[in-house]
Design an enzyme around this catalytic site. Sequence first.
Site, PDB file in Angstrom:
ATOM      1  N   ASP A   1       0.864  -1.182   0.000  1.00  0.00           N
ATOM      2  CA  ASP A   1       0.000   0.000   0.000  1.00  0.00           C
ATOM      3  C   ASP A   1       0.895   1.225   0.000  1.00  0.00           C
ATOM      4  O   ASP A   1       2.099   1.129   0.265  1.00  0.00           O
ATOM      5  CB  ASP A   1      -0.912   0.011   1.244  1.00  0.00           C
ATOM      6  CG  ASP A   1      -1.831   1.230   1.275  1.00  0.00           C
ATOM      7  OD1 ASP A   1      -2.470   1.521   0.245  1.00  0.00           O
ATOM      8  OD2 ASP A   1      -1.900   1.909   2.319  1.00  0.00           O
ATOM      9  N   SER A   2       0.294   2.379  -0.255  1.00  0.00           N
ATOM     10  CA  SER A   2       1.059   3.628  -0.179  1.00  0.00           C
ATOM     11  C   SER A   2       1.448   3.941   1.260  1.00  0.00           C
ATOM     12  O   SER A   2       2.285   4.798   1.495  1.00  0.00           O
ATOM     13  CB  SER A   2       0.210   4.778  -0.730  1.00  0.00           C
ATOM     14  OG  SER A   2      -0.933   4.943   0.092  1.00  0.00           O
TER      15      SER A   2
ATOM     16  N   CYS B   1      -4.229  -1.425  -2.155  1.00  0.00           N
ATOM     17  CA  CYS B   1      -4.300   0.022  -2.391  1.00  0.00           C
ATOM     18  C   CYS B   1      -5.151   0.201  -3.640  1.00  0.00           C
ATOM     19  O   CYS B   1      -4.823  -0.341  -4.707  1.00  0.00           O
ATOM     20  CB  CYS B   1      -2.890   0.562  -2.625  1.00  0.00           C
ATOM     21  SG  CYS B   1      -2.833   2.302  -3.116  1.00  0.00           S
TER      22      CYS B   1
ATOM     23  N   GLU C   1      -2.812   8.829   7.949  1.00  0.00           N
ATOM     24  CA  GLU C   1      -1.341   8.716   7.996  1.00  0.00           C
ATOM     25  C   GLU C   1      -0.764   9.483   9.189  1.00  0.00           C
ATOM     26  O   GLU C   1       0.252   9.092   9.753  1.00  0.00           O
ATOM     27  CB  GLU C   1      -0.725   9.221   6.687  1.00  0.00           C
ATOM     28  CG  GLU C   1      -0.861   8.248   5.530  1.00  0.00           C
ATOM     29  CD  GLU C   1      -0.007   6.973   5.681  1.00  0.00           C
ATOM     30  OE1 GLU C   1       1.139   7.075   6.121  1.00  0.00           O
ATOM     31  OE2 GLU C   1      -0.519   5.879   5.349  1.00  0.00           O
TER      32      GLU C   1
ATOM     33  N   CYS D   1     -10.908   3.335  -0.728  1.00  0.00           N
ATOM     34  CA  CYS D   1      -9.504   3.591  -0.400  1.00  0.00           C
ATOM     35  C   CYS D   1      -9.258   2.797   0.870  1.00  0.00           C
ATOM     36  O   CYS D   1     -10.069   2.863   1.815  1.00  0.00           O
ATOM     37  CB  CYS D   1      -9.276   5.080  -0.153  1.00  0.00           C
ATOM     38  SG  CYS D   1      -7.668   5.443   0.591  1.00  0.00           S
TER      39      CYS D   1
ATOM     40  N   HIS E   1      -7.380   3.189   3.254  1.00  0.00           N
ATOM     41  CA  HIS E   1      -7.195   3.978   4.484  1.00  0.00           C
ATOM     42  C   HIS E   1      -8.539   4.290   5.165  1.00  0.00           C
ATOM     43  O   HIS E   1      -8.584   4.540   6.359  1.00  0.00           O
ATOM     44  CB  HIS E   1      -6.527   5.326   4.168  1.00  0.00           C
ATOM     45  CG  HIS E   1      -5.042   5.259   3.960  1.00  0.00           C
ATOM     46  ND1 HIS E   1      -4.469   4.723   2.839  1.00  0.00           N
ATOM     47  CD2 HIS E   1      -4.008   5.689   4.743  1.00  0.00           C
ATOM     48  CE1 HIS E   1      -3.148   4.823   2.919  1.00  0.00           C
ATOM     49  NE2 HIS E   1      -2.841   5.403   4.066  1.00  0.00           N
TER      50      HIS E   1
HETATM   51  N1  DGL Z   1      -4.696   3.365   0.524  1.00  0.00           N
HETATM   52  C1  DGL Z   1      -4.667   3.817  -0.798  1.00  0.00           C
HETATM   53  C2  DGL Z   1      -5.908   3.528  -1.595  1.00  0.00           C
HETATM   54  O1  DGL Z   1      -6.559   2.568  -1.304  1.00  0.00           O
HETATM   55  C3  DGL Z   1      -3.916   5.031  -1.173  1.00  0.00           C
HETATM   56  C4  DGL Z   1      -4.194   6.311  -0.539  1.00  0.00           C
HETATM   57  C5  DGL Z   1      -3.218   7.347  -1.029  1.00  0.00           C
HETATM   58  O2  DGL Z   1      -2.004   7.084  -0.914  1.00  0.00           O
HETATM   59  O3  DGL Z   1      -3.645   8.386  -1.520  1.00  0.00           O
HETATM   60  O4  DGL Z   1      -6.222   4.203  -2.536  1.00  0.00           O
END
Ligand code: DGL
Length: 264
Positions: A9-10, A72, A151, A183, A185
Site C-alpha cells: 500500500d502507499s 491500495c 497517515e 480507499c 485507508h
Molecule cells: N490506501 C490507498 C488507496 O486505497 C492510497 C491512498 C493514497 O495514498 O492516496 O487508494
Amino acid sequence: MDAPIGVIDSGVGGLTVVKRMLESLPNEPIIYIGDDARCPYGPRTPEEVITFTMEMANALQAMGIKMLVIACNTATAVALDKVRSHFTFPVIGVIDPGARAAVKETDSRKIAVLATSGTIQSGAYQQAIHDHLPTATIHALACPEFVPLVESGQYKSAYAGNVVQSGLQSLVGKEFDTAILGCTHYPLLKNHIQNALPEGVKIISSAVETVHDIEKTLRDCNLKNYASHAVPPVFFTSGSTMHFREIALDWLAIDEADVRTIAF
Ligand code: DGL
C-alpha cells in the site's frame, strides 16, 4: 507452501486488508510494504503510481513471495494489469472485490464511491460496478483530505470527524443506499464516515471480499500453507517505523509488531 504473501500500500491503509487476512488466514506468512514516505499516492500521476508499485513488487519478489495483494485502490486502479503481466506469481487487487461486495448489498442500485482523486479519475470503480450491475447509478466522490488524517494518526479525533463531515457534504441530497470505502485507508475513519452519511446507508470495505479472492487463489494455485501455527507478519515502511508501529498496534489490536525500514 510456506513462502509469504506480499501486501503493498502507499502507507498504513493496507493494514485494513491485513487485519482480515490475520483473522481468516492466520497461518499464512505476510510481508507488508507501506510506502509511507511517498504517501499519498492519490494526487500523483498514473506513471508515478505505476513506478512506485513496481518498485514495491520487485522488492517483494526478491523476498520470495508466492502471491501479491495490491491493498491500495489507487495502485490497483492504474497498475494492476502492468504488475500482473510482469510477474509470474498471482496478483490480487482490491477494486473488483469492493465493487462486487457493493453490488451484493445494494437494493436501490444507487451506490456512492468514496476514494482518492487518482482512483476516481481512473474510472476503475465505475467500470467494475457497471461490469457487475450495468444499471447502477454511481455517485463518485474524491476525498483527498481523508488519507492525511489516517497517515498522521489523527483518525479518531474530533477534528477528523469535522473534515469527514465537510468532505462528504456534496453527497447531501443524493440518493444511494450503499457507500464503498474505495480507499484502504478509509476503514480507519469508518465511524466518522458512518456519522456523516444518512442513516441506513450500508458501508462497504473491500477487505472481506478481497480475502475471499486470496483464499480462492491459494486453493486454485495450490499455494496454501498447511503449517498449523500462526505466523506474525513482517512490516516494512519507507517512512517512520515508530509511527507505523503505533498505527499497526492500534488497528490490528496486537501487542508487538516487527516493523523494519525499506528505502526506495
Ligand atoms: N490506501 C490507498 C488507496 O486505497 C492510497 C491512498 C493514497 O495514498 O492516496 O487508494
